[in-house]
Scaffold this motif. Structure first.
Motif, short mmCIF file in Angstrom:
data_model
loop_
_atom_site.label_atom_id
_atom_site.label_comp_id
_atom_site.label_asym_id
_atom_site.label_seq_id
_atom_site.Cartn_x
_atom_site.Cartn_y
_atom_site.Cartn_z
N GLY A 133 20.81 -95.70 87.27
CA GLY A 133 20.66 -94.78 86.21
C GLY A 133 19.22 -95.08 85.63
N LEU A 134 18.63 -96.23 85.44
CA LEU A 134 17.40 -96.43 85.19
C LEU A 134 16.46 -96.01 86.17
N ALA A 135 16.71 -96.27 87.34
CA ALA A 135 15.70 -95.67 88.43
C ALA A 135 15.71 -94.21 88.50
N ALA A 136 16.79 -93.29 87.99
CA ALA A 136 16.88 -91.96 87.81
C ALA A 136 15.89 -91.65 86.81
N VAL A 137 15.91 -92.37 85.53
CA VAL A 137 15.24 -92.09 84.44
C VAL A 137 13.72 -92.36 84.53
N TRP A 138 13.35 -93.40 85.34
CA TRP A 138 12.11 -93.99 85.24
C TRP A 138 10.98 -92.90 85.43
N PRO A 139 11.14 -92.11 86.37
CA PRO A 139 9.81 -91.09 86.69
C PRO A 139 9.52 -90.28 85.51
N SER A 140 10.38 -89.91 84.68
CA SER A 140 9.99 -89.31 83.28
C SER A 140 9.33 -90.09 82.46
N VAL A 141 9.13 -91.42 82.50
CA VAL A 141 8.41 -92.40 81.57
C VAL A 141 7.01 -92.01 81.20
N PRO A 142 6.34 -92.11 82.41
CA PRO A 142 4.89 -91.92 81.91
C PRO A 142 4.39 -90.83 81.20
N GLU A 143 5.19 -89.54 81.17
CA GLU A 143 4.93 -88.30 80.48
C GLU A 143 4.75 -88.58 79.00
N LEU A 144 5.72 -89.72 78.48
CA LEU A 144 5.89 -89.94 77.13
C LEU A 144 4.52 -90.42 76.48
N PHE A 145 3.56 -91.03 77.51
CA PHE A 145 2.43 -91.82 76.81
C PHE A 145 1.41 -90.82 77.01
N VAL A 146 1.27 -89.84 77.63
CA VAL A 146 0.08 -88.84 78.01
C VAL A 146 -0.26 -87.95 76.78
N PRO A 147 -0.96 -88.23 76.02
CA PRO A 147 -1.61 -87.38 74.59
C PRO A 147 -1.96 -85.75 75.32
N HIS A 148 -1.19 -84.92 74.47
CA HIS A 148 -1.69 -83.30 74.80
C HIS A 148 -2.83 -83.32 73.57
N GLU A 149 -3.74 -82.37 73.94
CA GLU A 149 -4.69 -82.21 72.74
C GLU A 149 -4.54 -82.01 71.51
N VAL A 150 -3.05 -81.33 71.23
CA VAL A 150 -2.79 -81.06 70.02
C VAL A 150 -2.51 -82.59 69.36
N GLU A 151 -1.65 -83.34 70.02
CA GLU A 151 -1.50 -84.72 69.63
C GLU A 151 -2.67 -85.27 69.23
N SER A 152 -3.90 -85.26 70.04
CA SER A 152 -5.08 -86.18 69.99
C SER A 152 -5.71 -85.65 68.79
N ARG A 153 -5.70 -84.45 68.31
CA ARG A 153 -6.44 -83.82 67.34
C ARG A 153 -5.56 -84.13 65.88
N LEU A 154 -4.41 -84.11 66.05
CA LEU A 154 -3.49 -84.61 64.99
C LEU A 154 -3.67 -85.81 64.59
N ALA A 155 -3.69 -86.82 65.64
CA ALA A 155 -3.91 -88.24 65.57
C ALA A 155 -5.02 -88.62 64.94
N ALA A 156 -6.19 -87.95 65.32
CA ALA A 156 -7.44 -88.24 64.58
C ALA A 156 -7.59 -87.73 63.25
N ALA A 157 -6.76 -86.81 62.84
CA ALA A 157 -6.56 -86.12 61.62
C ALA A 157 -5.66 -86.98 60.62
N GLY A 158 -5.22 -88.04 61.26
CA GLY A 158 -4.27 -88.84 60.45
C GLY A 158 -2.74 -88.17 60.30
N VAL A 159 -2.53 -87.05 60.81
CA VAL A 159 -1.29 -86.24 60.62
C VAL A 159 -0.12 -86.79 61.76
N GLY A 160 -0.87 -86.83 62.87
CA GLY A 160 0.15 -87.13 64.27
C GLY A 160 -0.14 -88.47 64.72
N VAL A 161 0.60 -88.80 65.70
CA VAL A 161 0.46 -90.17 66.62
C VAL A 161 -0.09 -90.03 67.94
#
Lengths: 308, 306, 93
Positions: free
Chosen positions: B214-242
């Motif tokens: 089960g872990l092996a099946a889920v694992w390939p989906s993990v890296p995506e969780l930590f790649v910022p989208h440009e919206v996330e980056s902008r809002l993080a810089a503005a103190g609104v997002g993470v």
């Protein structure tokens, strides 16, 4: 033995509750186990017809309500299995009896749910009938069952209200929605009346259950009460109950209603309903597919106990 | 309860069923028992205007990202209904699905308000095509066995808890309020999943194999969780997002702790394949099928209320 | 087939009140019993205290013990001595 029987009879006569460690006649114990188990099975099987619509609920609010409702049914099943366990039955045995077809559940859940209106009608009619049956059981002579029923009845009243409110909303909506509601009422009305069981003259166990105060009213009394309660609700909703013989009888002070097709009930009870096989197959698969998970938890608990 | 004679009946007590244990517990406060109603509005008294200097469209997109994650994960948990390995787990899984559904509703509503479109939660849930959904791929994958579901829930809840924990300090009062409420819920989800991963890993040899798969099946989906989208980056810089990249350290530490306790080792990395971009609206056929089902009734009866 | 043991659940609904027996459930261990109890008997509301105890660890007398007709409690038939009654004249126990 005679003394114990006398004491038991006295407890019943005084309207006091029988509690788990009290002496009780074998027949009383067996009847209680059967009734509570069937009731528990009904709650658990009853999750399926509505549960099939959770992922398709047409609004997020309806989705949350339905999910909470189906979750309650799992909870009710648990309260009831726990009451059965006070009589020495255990859940694993009862579950085995269910999936092997050796114990019954309410036949109402062997009918399919065809549209979202069925969710509303199940809440209104099926849960409404269940409440009629169950409110008197809050005074059932067996203490743990009566206490479980109190909590269940409180939650069921939320179930009935949410169903009726969904139907009211749909009746104020489009023609298609109104047609869905009427169609669902047409399909569920007679099966709901059958939920109260066979007529009194064909219900051999009723007298004994009444004497033991396991039951407080006969099947026909409860069915009549349900019909009398439901007719004005149907009028307020603007739906027609599918019974040309349904009319107020001023002399009796009750509604008369048409004859019930008991041969259909017998057919559905004996396993010939539209969904019997599917309902049991789903329950069996969940139980069997989950065996390795339950075993793993037990194995881990044993290891942890040894380590500490 | 105030002082005084404990035997004196309390106000608000209901008529029937006097003198039983439930009534004594209940004290007439029916809201204590979850009938699906009676919970406090988490946004009561919260300023719902878009904070100054924040782009409404960005804020809406961000709310959709976090809301869609919760909505789709909730859907996958709803699919467990009547299929859980034990009745107690039926109740637990439904609780988690309900919590996430609640988070999704708040976030989708916020999205519709923030971009000025006035779309309500249902328009956003039921009328968008798959390409408009911004959830990560982790949550849209079809269900596997119970072990795989617990592996996914552990990954999801560990990541989301780290995120909500930081989001509680957002400059957007609505996001902050949603996060404060969500932290308590998701902390419980994480504990629940971690408990099962440990039990399955340290249970029988068979369960150990299943949870490892089960872990092996889920694992390939993990890296995506930590790649910022440009919206996330902008809002993080503005103190609104993470910025999700900042969550990796906590995530790795928690997962390592759970897996060690479970006597499991983390699966090998995904092996350099391209990171999926659910945040951009790129999805698998699994999401299309999910939406076909989820949206079927709502779309068959457009312009109606339910 | 290994069945999880039965636990009895007691809930304190608010400060100032006793824990009250509310029912039972099955769990593999104490920790999961607490979790299940929270899910089942308090659903999602916080602020209550829960006790769980393995049913087979409870020693109990019969509710009718003062009665001359009390049956011996050492029997093994009724494995689960649960569900204490609260007498009608003691509200909010």
């Amino acid at each position: 033995m005679a003394d114990l029987q006398e004491h038991f009879d006295h407890t019943i006569e005084q309207d006091r509750r029988v509690e788990p460690r009290d002496w009780m006649p074998d027949g009383y114990r067996a009847t209680m186990v059967r009734q509570i188990a069937q009731h528990a099975h009904s709650e658990i099987i009853g999750m399926q017809p509505e549960g099939e619509w959770i992922t398709r609920a047409p609004s997020l609010r309806r989705k949350a309500i339905l999910l909470a409702k189906v979750q309650d049914e799992a909870g009710h099943g648990l309260y009831l299995y726990s009451a059965a366990e006070t009589l020495g039955a255990d859940r694993a045995e009862l579950t085995a009896m269910l999936i092997e077809g050796r114990q019954k559940y309410s036949s109402i859940f062997n009918y399919p749910t065809l549209t979202y209106a069925d969710v509303g009608v199940i809440g209104w009619l099926v849960d409404g009938a269940a409440i009629c049956n169950q409110v008197p059981l809050c005074r059932s002579s067996y203490g743990p069952y009566a206490r479980a029923m109190i909590r269940i009845c409180k939650e069921e009243s939320f179930h009935q209200r949410q169903g009726y409110e969904l139907l009211l909303t749909m009746m104020k909506g489009t023609d298609a929605q109104r047609a869905m509601v009427q169609d669902a009422v047409d399909r569920w009305w007679w099966p709901s009346l059958m939920m109260f069981g066979p007529p009194d003259d064909a219900s051999p166990n009723t007298a004994r259950s009444m004497a033991w105060k396991i039951k407080r009213h006969t099947n026909d009394e409860l069915r009549q009460r349900f019909v009398d309660m439901t007719v004005p609700q149907a009028e307020a909703l603007g739906v027609t109950l599918p019974d040309p013989g349904l009319r107020w009888n001023a002399e009796r002070g009750h509604h008369d209603f048409g004859p019930i097709d008991w041969s259909e009930l017998k057919r559905v009870i004996s396993g010939d309903g539209p969904c019997n096989a599917r309902r049991i197959a789903v329950r069996r698969a969940a139980h069997e597919d989950g065996a390795w998970v339950r075993e793993a938890a037990t194995a881990h608990a044993r290891k942890t106990e040894v380590r500490t | 309860m105030s002082s005084g004679d404990p035997r004196e009946p309390l106000p608000g007590r209901h008529e029937p069923f006097l003198g039983n244990a439930y009534e004594a517990l209940n004290q007439g406060e029916d809201t204590r028992w979850a009938y699906g109603t009676g919970f406090a509005d988490p946004l009561a008294g919260v300023d719902t205007r878009v904070p100054e200097g924040v782009d409404g469209a960005d804020l809406a997109a961000y709310c959709l990202m976090l809301g869609d994650d919760a909505l789709i994960m909730s859907h996958r948990l709803q699919e467990w209904c009547a299929h859980a390995p034990e009745l107690e787990e039926e109740v637990a899984l439904a609780n988690i699905a309900l919590d996430l559904l609640g988070q999704a509703r708040l976030l989708l509503s916020r999205a519709g308000a923030a971009d000025g479109s006035g779309s309500d939660e249902d328009a956003l849930a039921f009328l968008r095509e798959a390409g408009g959904f911004r959830n990560v791929h982790l949550v849209e994958a079809e269900n596997g066995d119970f072990g795989q579901e617990m592996a996914r829930l552990l990954v999801f809840a560990t990541w989301r808890l780290a995120l909500l924990d930081r989001l509680a300090g957002s400059r957007d009062p609505v996001l902050a309020a949603v996060a404060v409420k969500g932290v308590k819920e998701v902390a419980y989800h994480r504990d629940y999943a971690a408990g099962w991963v440990v039990r399955l890993g340290d249970g029988t040899s068979y369960s150990r194999r299943r949870i490892a798969e089960g872990l092996a099946a889920v694992w390939p989906s993990v890296p995506e969780l930590f790649v910022p989208h440009e919206v996330e980056s902008r809002l993080a810089a503005a103190g609104v997002g993470v910025d999700p990249a900042t969550l990796r350290e906590e995530f790795d530490a928690v997962i390592a702790h759970v897996l060690t306790t479970a006597t499991l080792t983390p699966p090998a990395g995904p092996g350099g394949s391209a990171v999926p971009r659910g945040r951009d609206g790129t999805h698998t056929a699994a999401l299309t099928r999910l939406l076909d089902e989820m949206q079927s009734v709502a779309r068959a009866h457009p312009e109606t209320t339910w | 087939m290994s069945e999880w043991p039965l636990y009895e659940v007691f809930v304190r609904s608010k400060r100032g009140l006793n824990h009250v027996h509310v029912g039972s459930l099955h769990a593999a261990d104490d920790e999961t019993a607490l979790r299940h109890a929270r899910d089942l008997y308090t659903r999602r509301n916080e602020g209550v205290s829960i006790w769980v105890v393995r049913s087979d660890h409870i020693a109990a007398t019969s509710p009718d013990e003062k009665d001359p007709f009390f049956a011996p409690s050492g029997d093994k038939v009724y494995r689960h001595p649960t569900f204490y009654t609260i007498p009608d004249d003691v509200p909010h126990m």
